[in-house]
Structure formats: C-alpha cells, structure tokens
Scaffold this active site. Structure first.
Site, PDB file in Angstrom:
ATOM      1  N   ASP A  92     -10.239   2.795   1.971  1.00 23.98           N
ATOM      2  CA  ASP A  92     -10.422   2.192   3.301  1.00 23.98           C
ATOM      3  C   ASP A  92     -11.230   3.087   4.244  1.00 23.98           C
ATOM      4  OD1 ASP A  92      -9.074  -0.189   2.775  1.00 23.98           O
ATOM      5  OD2 ASP A  92      -7.128   0.621   3.358  1.00 23.98           O
ATOM      6  N   LYS A 143       0.803  -1.233   0.000  1.00 23.40           N
ATOM      7  CA  LYS A 143       0.000   0.000   0.000  1.00 23.40           C
ATOM      8  C   LYS A 143       0.834   1.280   0.000  1.00 23.40           C
ATOM      9  CE  LYS A 143      -4.193  -1.839   2.124  1.00 23.40           C
ATOM     10  NZ  LYS A 143      -5.236  -1.610   3.126  1.00 23.40           N
ATOM     11  N   ALA A 158      -2.229   1.376  15.689  1.00 24.52           N
ATOM     12  CA  ALA A 158      -1.713   2.484  14.864  1.00 24.52           C
ATOM     13  C   ALA A 158      -1.043   1.936  13.601  1.00 24.52           C
ATOM     14  CB  ALA A 158      -0.749   3.331  15.685  1.00 24.52           C
ATOM     15  N   THR A 198       2.954   0.232  20.623  1.00 25.43           N
ATOM     16  CA  THR A 198       4.172   0.973  20.277  1.00 25.43           C
ATOM     17  C   THR A 198       3.782   2.437  20.060  1.00 25.43           C
ATOM     18  OG1 THR A 198       4.882  -1.022  19.125  1.00 25.43           O
ATOM     19  CG2 THR A 198       6.173   0.975  18.719  1.00 25.43           C
ATOM     20  N   GLY A 235      -1.804   0.470   9.403  1.00 23.89           N
ATOM     21  CA  GLY A 235      -2.366   1.070   8.196  1.00 23.89           C
ATOM     22  C   GLY A 235      -3.858   1.326   8.312  1.00 23.89           C
TER      23      GLY A 235
END
Ligand code: ATR
Length: 278
Positions: free
Chosen positions: A105, A69, A132, A157, A134
């Site tokens: 999306d 992507k 967090a 993270t 895509g």
C-alpha cells in the site's frame, strides 16, 4: 509450457473488489496463464483456510483486504520489514512451502503521487494526513521513507492517531493534531492526504476550507468513487495540484502481480478506464 498460476483476493465482504479486474487484465495483456479470483472468507476461518488454499488447492498468492490485513499476520511464516513496520499485510505469496507476507500500500501511494506529478519532491516537505485507519498507517510509512520532515496526523478519534505515532516508535516527525483544528495546519502543509471515507459516494463531504494551503501545494484523496471528490474539486478551484485515488489502487497491485507472475505490470489508460467504469 507456461504454468497456470492461481491467485486471488480474500476479504469479507469481497464482491465489490476491483482487484480481479486489474489482475485478470494483466494476465490477458501479458498473455500469461492464470486466474485471479475473489474469495470470501469469514475472519474466524482465515487462519485455517489460507494454508489449505496454498498447500492443497495450489494457489500461489493472495491479496488481503478488509478485515484480514492484520489477522493474516498470525498465519504468515515470514513477513518483510515493510509489513512489520506498517503492522499489516496486504499480499501473501507461497514460496518454498512458506507463507510470506508483505504490504504494497505504501508503494502504491508513493508511486501514484510520483507518476501523477513527476516533479513533486517529498524530501523535506510538511504533509498532513486526515484519518488514522489502515490506509493512513501505510501512508505514514511511505512518507517517512521518502524523508518528509513533518507529518501532521489528525483523526476524529485522536487515540487512533496517537497509536500510529506510538507504533512508529514515537518518530518525532509525526505530530498529532486536534481534528477540529485541521484547517489551522494548512498554511504549513505542502501535501494534504485524505484517508478518511468522507467524500466517498453516499458519504458526507469532508468539511475543510483549503484556501490557507501553501501555494503550489498538492491535495491527494484516496477515495476514488467518485474520482473527482468534493475535496479535489475545491483543490482545483484553489489552483492546487491534485492526485486522485484510483492510482493508489492500481499501483499497489503491481508488486503483488510481479511476485506471482514474474512481470512488473504497467498501469495504462485502458485499465484505468475499465476500473473506473465498473
Ligand atoms: P481504511 O483502512 O481505508 O483507512 P478505516 O480503517 O475504516 O479505513 O478508517 C476510516 C477513517 O475514516 C478513520 O480515520 C475514520 O475516523 P475514526 O477513526 O474516528 O472512525 C475516518 N472517518 C470515517 N467517517 C468519518 C466522519 N464522519 N468524520 C471524520 N472521520 C471519519
């Protein structure tokens, strides 16, 4: 005579993709001529291979999935504002000898919520996004466009959540929260979205107690295998509204199909059942 339109999805790996089932269902349903294939291309080969598929092999468009992507940005001649703001392309169309990239999306996410809960209003709400990656990035974009007033973004993270906020020009509506304090924001959360892989078949369940969540709140999971994740079962038990993950997958496919075949296809129960059964 109708033109035969060749399209597909490119990923690596790709054999588990449900996109061929979805698009080929619509090709049959609308009595069109064409075929949608799954094509495995190694990320090192995408930039050379994609122009060949368009210019020499006659394809009209592709969806891109993991890990392509972001890589595909380098081979697009044009990208629209949505793809630029999200920083990723999931749909490319070959038009007037140019490769044009977009991202559907965010549309898929927002449309799924609206179709599932027609009375839900994003305007002014507080949303919490878990994860967090895509998908989270596209959902942040969609929620900001729908005028939510706050997005609490939390990820194991934390640096990845901070990067998303930076990439959205430090929009003051995005607030980064500590992963370990994810339950503390639930009493301010109207819409909770799980974008992590937790709860997926073979993965641990997401560890969260939903009881503090605002009454009348909505819990949305983008995991769709299983359809009823432990998170959604818990939401139901707490009398919260739920939005399952399959609709985002189905709705994100619609604008791509429209770009290639000229018809905005509908999501129906037969399609949903077929996708869930595979
Ligand atoms: P997608 O494109 O579907 O968003 P992704 O980019 O691989 O997929 O992102 C997966 C998300 O699930 C990430 O937010 C990841 O957290 P990290 O950024 O810390 O890796 C999250 N995730 C996966 N396993 C997790 C776990 N065991 N606990 C918490 N978060 C997890």
């Amino acid at each position: 005579m109708k033109k035969f339109i060749q399209t597909g999805v490119i990923g690596h790996p790709i054999k588990h993709s449900k996109s061929p089932l979805i698009h080929n269902y619509w090709i049959d349903h609308y009595d069109l001529k064409g075929r949608y294939e799954a094509i495995d291309i190694h990320p090192d080969d995408l930039i050379n291979r994609l122009p060949v598929l368009f210019k020499e092999e006659g394809y009209t468009g592709f969806n891109l999935t993991i890990p392509h992507k972001e890589i595909v940005l380098a081979v697009c001649d044009e990208i629209d504002d949505v793809a630029r703001d999200i920083g990723a392309v999931n749909t490319v169309t070959f038009k007037d000898e140019k490769i044009i990239g977009t991202n559907t999306d965010a549309y898929g996410f927002v449309t799924n919520v609206k179709e599932t809960l027609p009375h839900f209003n994003f305007n002014g709400i507080h949303a919490t996004i878990l994860g967090a990656g895509g998908a989270a990035r596209a959902i942040v974009y969609g929620l900001l466009k729908e005028n939510v007033s706050k997005i609490y973004l939390t990820n194991r993270t934390q640096a990845k959540a901070t990067q998303i906020k930076n990439d959205f020009n430090n929009d003051p509506r995005i607030e980064i929260m500590d992963w370990d304090s994810r339950e503390n924001i639930l009493d301010k959360t109207h819409l909770l979205v799980n974008t992590t892989s937790l709860g997926m078949d073979g993965q641990a369940a997401l560890n969260i107690d939903l009881s503090p969540m605002i009454k009348g709140g909505v819990v949305c999971d983008i995991v769709y295998a299983p359809l009823m994740t432990p998170l959604l079962s818990q939401a139901k038990a707490n009398e919260l509204s739920i939005v399952t993950g399959i609709g985002m997958l189905l709705h994100q496919a619609r604008p791509a199909f429209k770009a290639w075949y000229g018809i905005m296809p509908e999501v129906d129960a037969m399609l949903e059942n077929k996708v869930l059964a595979t």
